[in-house]
Design a protein around this motif. Structure first.
Motif, short mmCIF file in Angstrom:
data_model
loop_
_atom_site.label_atom_id
_atom_site.label_comp_id
_atom_site.label_asym_id
_atom_site.label_seq_id
_atom_site.Cartn_x
_atom_site.Cartn_y
_atom_site.Cartn_z
N VAL A 277 0.88 -1.17 0.00
CA VAL A 277 0.00 0.00 0.00
C VAL A 277 0.92 1.21 0.00
CG1 VAL A 277 -1.69 1.35 1.29
CG2 VAL A 277 -1.88 -1.15 1.22
N ALA A 278 0.83 2.07 -1.03
CA ALA A 278 1.77 3.17 -1.16
C ALA A 278 1.07 4.45 -1.56
CB ALA A 278 2.84 2.84 -2.20
N THR A 279 1.58 5.57 -1.04
CA THR A 279 1.09 6.87 -1.46
C THR A 279 1.57 7.16 -2.88
OG1 THR A 279 3.02 7.85 -0.38
CG2 THR A 279 0.97 7.82 0.87
N ASP A 280 0.86 8.01 -3.57
CA ASP A 280 1.19 8.33 -4.96
C ASP A 280 2.23 9.43 -5.00
OD1 ASP A 280 1.29 8.53 -7.66
OD2 ASP A 280 -0.75 9.29 -7.93
N VAL A 281 3.46 9.06 -4.61
CA VAL A 281 4.59 9.98 -4.65
C VAL A 281 5.76 9.23 -5.29
CG1 VAL A 281 3.84 11.21 -2.58
CG2 VAL A 281 5.45 9.30 -2.36
N GLY A 282 6.85 9.95 -5.55
CA GLY A 282 8.01 9.32 -6.13
C GLY A 282 7.66 8.57 -7.40
N ALA A 283 8.26 7.40 -7.55
CA ALA A 283 7.97 6.56 -8.72
C ALA A 283 6.95 5.50 -8.41
CB ALA A 283 9.27 5.92 -9.21
N PHE A 284 6.27 5.61 -7.26
CA PHE A 284 5.42 4.51 -6.81
C PHE A 284 4.32 4.14 -7.81
CE2 PHE A 284 6.31 5.54 -2.04
CZ PHE A 284 7.63 5.15 -2.22
N SER A 285 3.77 5.14 -8.50
CA SER A 285 2.72 4.84 -9.48
C SER A 285 3.27 4.10 -10.69
CB SER A 285 2.03 6.13 -9.94
OG SER A 285 2.95 6.98 -10.62
N GLU A 286 4.59 4.17 -10.91
CA GLU A 286 5.23 3.45 -12.01
C GLU A 286 5.76 2.09 -11.57
OE1 GLU A 286 7.91 6.10 -14.30
OE2 GLU A 286 6.97 7.74 -13.17
N LEU A 287 5.71 1.81 -10.27
CA LEU A 287 6.20 0.54 -9.74
C LEU A 287 5.08 -0.43 -9.41
CD1 LEU A 287 8.87 1.84 -7.16
CD2 LEU A 287 9.19 1.30 -9.57
N ILE A 288 3.97 0.09 -8.90
CA ILE A 288 2.90 -0.75 -8.36
C ILE A 288 1.76 -0.87 -9.35
CG2 ILE A 288 1.16 -0.88 -6.52
CD1 ILE A 288 3.25 0.70 -4.78
N GLU A 289 1.27 -2.08 -9.54
CA GLU A 289 0.06 -2.30 -10.32
C GLU A 289 -1.13 -2.30 -9.36
OE1 GLU A 289 0.40 -4.82 -14.16
OE2 GLU A 289 1.48 -5.94 -12.61
N ASP A 290 -1.92 -1.25 -9.44
CA ASP A 290 -3.00 -1.07 -8.49
C ASP A 290 -3.97 -2.25 -8.51
OD1 ASP A 290 -4.12 0.52 -6.47
OD2 ASP A 290 -5.58 1.39 -7.84
N SER A 291 -4.27 -2.77 -7.32
CA SER A 291 -5.17 -3.91 -7.11
C SER A 291 -4.58 -5.24 -7.57
CB SER A 291 -6.53 -3.69 -7.80
OG SER A 291 -7.16 -2.53 -7.30
N VAL A 292 -3.36 -5.21 -8.11
CA VAL A 292 -2.70 -6.45 -8.55
C VAL A 292 -1.52 -6.77 -7.64
CG1 VAL A 292 -1.44 -7.57 -10.43
CG2 VAL A 292 -3.38 -6.07 -10.94
N THR A 293 -0.65 -5.78 -7.42
CA THR A 293 0.48 -5.97 -6.50
C THR A 293 0.33 -5.10 -5.25
OG1 THR A 293 1.84 -4.22 -7.46
CG2 THR A 293 1.98 -6.40 -8.48
N GLY A 294 -0.80 -4.43 -5.12
CA GLY A 294 -1.02 -3.57 -3.96
C GLY A 294 -2.03 -2.49 -4.28
N THR A 295 -1.94 -1.38 -3.55
CA THR A 295 -2.90 -0.29 -3.70
C THR A 295 -2.19 1.05 -3.63
OG1 THR A 295 -4.55 -1.63 -2.52
CG2 THR A 295 -5.03 0.71 -2.79
N LEU A 296 -2.51 1.94 -4.57
CA LEU A 296 -2.04 3.32 -4.52
C LEU A 296 -3.09 4.19 -3.85
CD1 LEU A 296 -0.52 3.76 -8.08
CD2 LEU A 296 0.73 4.06 -5.94
N ALA A 322 -1.84 -11.55 -4.41
CA ALA A 322 -1.07 -10.33 -4.64
C ALA A 322 0.41 -10.54 -4.30
CB ALA A 322 -1.64 -9.19 -3.80
N ALA A 323 0.69 -11.41 -3.33
CA ALA A 323 2.08 -11.72 -3.00
C ALA A 323 2.77 -12.38 -4.18
CB ALA A 323 2.13 -12.63 -1.77
N ALA A 324 2.11 -13.36 -4.79
CA ALA A 324 2.69 -14.02 -5.97
C ALA A 324 2.84 -13.04 -7.12
CB ALA A 324 1.81 -15.20 -6.38
N ASN A 325 1.82 -12.19 -7.33
CA ASN A 325 1.89 -11.18 -8.39
C ASN A 325 3.07 -10.23 -8.17
OD1 ASN A 325 -0.50 -12.27 -9.37
ND2 ASN A 325 -1.79 -10.65 -8.52
N SER A 326 3.28 -9.86 -6.90
CA SER A 326 4.33 -8.89 -6.58
C SER A 326 5.71 -9.44 -6.92
CB SER A 326 4.26 -8.53 -5.08
OG SER A 326 3.04 -7.88 -4.79
N ARG A 327 5.96 -10.67 -6.52
CA ARG A 327 7.27 -11.27 -6.81
C ARG A 327 7.50 -11.37 -8.32
NH1 ARG A 327 12.57 -12.25 -5.53
NH2 ARG A 327 13.28 -14.13 -6.60
N ALA A 328 6.50 -11.83 -9.05
CA ALA A 328 6.64 -11.96 -10.50
C ALA A 328 6.85 -10.60 -11.16
CB ALA A 328 5.41 -12.65 -11.08
N HIS A 329 6.13 -9.59 -10.71
CA HIS A 329 6.23 -8.23 -11.26
C HIS A 329 7.63 -7.67 -11.05
CE1 HIS A 329 4.83 -4.25 -12.42
NE2 HIS A 329 5.18 -3.75 -11.25
#
Length: 354
Positions: A277-296, A322-329
């Motif tokens: 779960v990450a705030t929309d700052v830095g590069a976070f929106s380019e790192l996280i797939e919303d609802s797939v590897t977490g939530t922005l 989401a844990a499996a998705n995160s590692r693969a991503h």
């Protein structure tokens, strides 16, 4: 014992690090240089780095005025203003055969001094598309990668917790990084104070150092936790060089920053198969797939943080997927080998005048 000084004649890339304290930039250098050293003659210069990295000594600096073997110039890869300035002085005043490269992670308008230095670089790298938008010179986007061998899922999360003295019967949610207002540590603590009484199977870990000017901030957070009666479930564990071990017991990670340049912690978590779960700052929106590897979530929004974290805490099956998705991503899109390859291409172009 300190490592022997490197042979400067074989060094084609110098990576200065003029900050003693551990930071995101320092962490990047620590992870990249050992891999880069397999591909090119490279050495660090400055304090605050482990002895296993190839390192120039200060007495070797005059040797930078001579050309290296097999090339007419070296690359000086700076990541901070003082390092850019040192490169400019060496190249323009002492006539050292250097090509200056700067990596920018900042997502704000640069001050005039920084702009002055950036304009004197031979090449500029942005760590994200957001960062690139703040640069007024041509640049190349090279996003950070992660060492997916160092940051890997545990065979058994309960055992990983037990090895660190944590309760193996609990789920753990973490927040790692400097303890300060900018990093949003207070938002994480307040979110946990709201959530943990409703979720007795969960505990929280705050890992990171509060520098002298932020000791009062940390003391206030600890006092809030004590007042809430959660001192045994919201743990302040300090700074750790082996931080990869502290990701392995986690089931969820929260990156609550109010401001960030790039931010490696979400990548470190995802590589360890931990949704974020990450705030929309830095590069976070380019790192996280919303609802797939977490939530922005929006920055500085405690309510949104509580709601997003609770959705994951209540959905054990979704958390596992989401844990499996995160590692693969992380493994497929953000391996550190990809970053090493792109930097190598930029170095080659600078050295050979392309």
């Amino acid at each position: 014992m300190a490592a022997a000084p490197v042979d400067l004649s074989r060094v084609h890339v110098v990576v200065p690090n003029f900050k003693k304290r551990l930071s995101g930039v320092t962490s990047t250098i620590i992870q990249l240089v050992p891999l880069q050293a397999k591909e090119i003659g490279i050495a660090t210069l400055g304090p605050g780095l482990p002895d296993h990295l190839p390192r120039l000594r200060w007495w070797q600096v005059p040797g930078l005025l001579r050309r290296p073997q097999g090339a007419s110039v070296r690359v000086w890869h700076a990541r901070r203003n003082p390092e850019m300035l040192a490169g400019v002085v060496l190249r323009d005043i002492f006539r050292a055969p250097l090509k200056l490269v700067f990596t920018s992670a900042s997502q704000r308008r640069h001050k005039r001094w920084t702009k002055f230095l950036i304009r004197r670089m031979d090449g500029v790298i942005a760590t994200s598309r957001k960062t690139a938008a703040y640069l007024e010179v041509p640049n190349t986007v090279v996003m950070h990668g992660i060492d997916i061998e160092r940051f890997h899922p545990p065979a058994d999360r309960a055992e990983a917790a037990r090895e660190l003295g944590l309760d193996p019967g609990q789920f753990h949610v973490g927040c790692f990084g400097r303890v300060r207002h900018q990093k949003g540590t207070d938002l994480f603590v307040d979110a946990m104070i709201a959530l943990l009484p409703r979720h007795p199977r969960w505990s929280a870990i705050v890992a990171g150092r509060a520098t002298a000017e932020h000791k009062g901030f940390e003391a206030d957070l600890r006092a809030r936790v004590e007042k809430a009666g959660l001192a045994d479930r919201i743990l302040f564990v300090g700074e750790h060089r082996d931080i990869e071990r502290w990701y392995r017991p986690l089931s969820l990670f929260i990156a609550p920053q109010r401001w960030e340049g790039f931010g490696l912690t979400p990548l470190e978590a995802m590589a360890t198969a931990v949704p974020v779960v990450a705030t929309d700052v830095g590069a976070f929106s380019e790192l996280i797939e919303d609802s797939v590897t977490g939530t922005l979530i929006p920055r500085d929004d405690l309510g949104a943080m509580i709601a997003a974290a609770e959705r994951w805490m209540e959905d054990e099956a979704g958390l596992g997927q989401a844990a499996a998705n995160s590692r693969a991503h992380a493994a497929t899109r953000f391996s550190i080998e990809g970053e090493v390859r792109r930097l190598g291409e930029i170095y080659a172009a600078a050295i050979h005048g392309q």
